[in-house]
Enzyme design. Structure first.
Site, PDB file in Angstrom:
ATOM      1  N   MET A 161      23.264  25.595  -7.393  1.00  0.00           N
ATOM      2  CA  MET A 161      24.111  24.887  -6.486  1.00  0.00           C
ATOM      3  C   MET A 161      23.198  24.028  -5.649  1.00  0.00           C
ATOM      4  SD  MET A 161      25.918  24.444  -3.520  1.00  0.00           S
ATOM      5  CE  MET A 161      24.976  25.338  -2.358  1.00  0.00           C
ATOM      6  N   PRO A 162      23.372  22.801  -5.495  1.00  0.00           N
ATOM      7  CA  PRO A 162      24.566  22.026  -5.794  1.00  0.00           C
ATOM      8  C   PRO A 162      24.745  21.722  -7.285  1.00  0.00           C
ATOM      9  CG  PRO A 162      22.947  20.661  -4.660  1.00  0.00           C
ATOM     10  CD  PRO A 162      22.384  22.038  -4.751  1.00  0.00           C
ATOM     11  N   LEU A 163      25.973  21.381  -7.631  1.00  0.00           N
ATOM     12  CA  LEU A 163      26.311  20.991  -8.984  1.00  0.00           C
ATOM     13  C   LEU A 163      26.333  19.462  -9.037  1.00  0.00           C
ATOM     14  CD1 LEU A 163      27.424  21.492 -11.860  1.00  0.00           C
ATOM     15  CD2 LEU A 163      29.705  21.599 -10.823  1.00  0.00           C
TER      16      LEU A 163
ATOM     17  N   THR B 236      28.722  18.378  -5.967  1.00  0.00           N
ATOM     18  CA  THR B 236      29.547  19.396  -5.321  1.00  0.00           C
ATOM     19  C   THR B 236      28.588  20.369  -4.664  1.00  0.00           C
ATOM     20  OG1 THR B 236      31.235  19.152  -7.036  1.00  0.00           O
ATOM     21  CG2 THR B 236      31.346  21.128  -5.653  1.00  0.00           C
TER      22      THR B 236
END
Length: 129
Positions: free
Chosen positions: A1-3, A72
């Site tokens: 994460m992040p994507l 994201t």
């Protein structure tokens, strides 16, 4: 994460795609201060007729090198986001010869409850992360 999801016009070689993904990862690590192995990326190519990105009246020239970068992420502050935009454009120009005008970025924020990294668990909530 992040994507990170990168949408682009088809035609890049495997090496060009690797260079692009590596550049995006360096920018995320630098700006968001995530660990090196915190790497989640999807690269998707489209026929030129299926990807339209105009300039919102800003007169920004676009070429076939266009990349749309969707991120994201958990919440990030304004300075981190601005650093990411600048770092991403720098890395893509240096490594991939993609001009900053061909880089569009959108960041979508979500919360710890919105992530599972596997095994049916929410690792931010369980304390594993």
């Amino acid at each position: 994460m992040p994507l990170i999801r990168i949408d682009a016009i088809e035609g890049r070689s495997k090496q060009e795609i690797k260079d692009l993904l590596d550049a995006a990862h360096r920018a995320i690590v630098s700006a968001f201060k995530v660990p090196l192995r915190d790497r989640y990326q999807v690269y998707h190519e489209h026929p030129e007729s299926n990807l339209i990105a105009e300039d919102t009246g800003l007169e920004i020239p676009r070429t076939r090198n266009l990349v749309i970068v969707s991120v994201t992420s958990r919440p990030r502050n304004q300075d981190s986001k601005l650093a990411f935009y600048a770092s991403l454009c720098y890395e893509l120009k240096q490594s991939c010869n993609i001009d900053p005008g061909d880089v569009i970025v959108s960041i979508v924020t979500n919360s710890d409850f919105d992530w599972s990294f596997g095994n049916g668990q929410a690792q931010f909530i369980t304390g594993e992360l």
